[in-house]
Structure formats: C-alpha cells, structure tokens
Motif scaffolding. Sequence first.
Motif, PDB file in Angstrom:
ATOM      1  N   ALA A   1       1.997   1.964  -3.575  1.00 28.48           N
ATOM      2  CA  ALA A   1       1.068   2.373  -4.232  1.00 28.48           C
ATOM      3  C   ALA A   1       0.671   3.907  -3.968  1.00 28.48           C
ATOM      4  O   ALA A   1       0.656   4.729  -4.779  1.00 28.48           O
ATOM      5  N   LEU A   2       0.660   4.236  -2.597  1.00 21.25           N
ATOM      6  CA  LEU A   2       0.615   5.740  -2.353  1.00 21.25           C
ATOM      7  C   LEU A   2       1.642   6.630  -2.903  1.00 21.25           C
ATOM      8  O   LEU A   2       1.494   7.659  -3.569  1.00 21.25           O
TER       9      LEU A   2
ATOM     10  N   VAL B   1       0.949  -1.246  -0.228  1.00 22.01           N
ATOM     11  CA  VAL B   1      -0.218  -0.073  -0.153  1.00 22.01           C
ATOM     12  C   VAL B   1       1.075   1.198  -0.038  1.00 22.01           C
ATOM     13  O   VAL B   1       0.577   2.340  -0.721  1.00 22.01           O
TER      14      VAL B   1
ATOM     15  N   LEU C   1       1.103   7.255  -6.558  1.00 23.24           N
ATOM     16  CA  LEU C   1      -0.130   8.104  -6.554  1.00 23.24           C
ATOM     17  C   LEU C   1       0.587   9.448  -6.011  1.00 23.24           C
ATOM     18  O   LEU C   1      -0.379  10.272  -5.588  1.00 23.24           O
TER      19      LEU C   1
END
Lengths: 90, 90
Positions: A27-28, A24, A31
């Motif tokens: 992924a952050l 996660v 982004l």
Amino acid sequence: MKHFTAHVTVTLRRAILDVQGKTVEHALHSLHMPGLQHVRIGKHVEMSVQAADADHARELVERACQQLLANPVMEDVAITITEGFEGDHV
Amino acid sequence: MKHFTAHVTVTLRRAILDVQGKTVEHALHSLHMPGLQHVRIGKHVEMSVQAADADHARELVERACQQLLANPVMEDVAITITEGFEGDHV
C-alpha cells in the motif's frame, strides 16, 4: 508499593512471514513511497504496574506476556519499565 | 542514499476508551495480576527507510503515518529513526 509504567512491544519473529506488514508495504508503494521497505507490524501494550521495585515490576510484566500478551513460539517481546505513571487521565 | 530503521508506535488518544485494553486488563486480573492496570493497546510498525538523511527519513515516515498508518483524529504517533538497518534476514 511504587508505581511503574511498562511498555511492551510484541513483534512476530523475523523468520515468520508478516502478511499484514507485506500488505501495508504494498500500500505504501502504491502511495509513491518506494523508500519504505521491510515493514513489520506488531502490538504495543502500555500499562501501569504496582510493585515493590523495578525488578518485581518486570517479573510481573514478563508473567503477563507469557500467560496472555504474547505467543512465545511466534513472537518476540521487548519490555521497558520506567518509574512513575505516565497516564494522567485514563 | 542511506539506510535508516523507523519504529512507529500508534496509540489511541488518552481521551478515547480503549476497549481492547480494558478487555486485556480484565483478563490479567482474572489471572491474578491485579497490580497491572490502565492497559492500553496500540500498534507497533517497524520499517527500513532509504533517504538522504535522518530528517528526510522522518518526513517520509510522517507522510506514511498521515496517509496510511494512523488516524490523526483518534490516534497519537511516536516515531523513532535510527541509522542503519536492523533487519538481518527479512
């Protein structure tokens, strides 16, 4: 018998690698949120408890954690007991 | 830039059937704990946040929830921001 609401947070112990959290976190960062780090993911369990008092409610929830909800070797548990039942239409 | 710790709890909305919670509830009843009811299971996400102040930290975490951590159609999110970083050896 009174009604209580228990909130249980089960998290992996700090020393154990949290693969889901790392995924996660990557992924952050993809982004464009590099300011979010050290992501760790756990479970949140909410339930209503029928017990004579808050101490008995906590004992019951601790037993549930030991027997079913958490793995005491790998996970830490935080229990919060509040009086009354929050769920209105479950 | 300051350091904050964010605790995010993601739970299924009340109106949505929580199959995982129902399964755990039945298991608890099989383990002779009928006083535990209305079990609902969600995710707990903990992370460190680098931001100028608490408001910016919250905005960043809200963006992370919208873009990745939660499904706004089916899930509710509760965010708690505290100053300082709790994780000591991650």
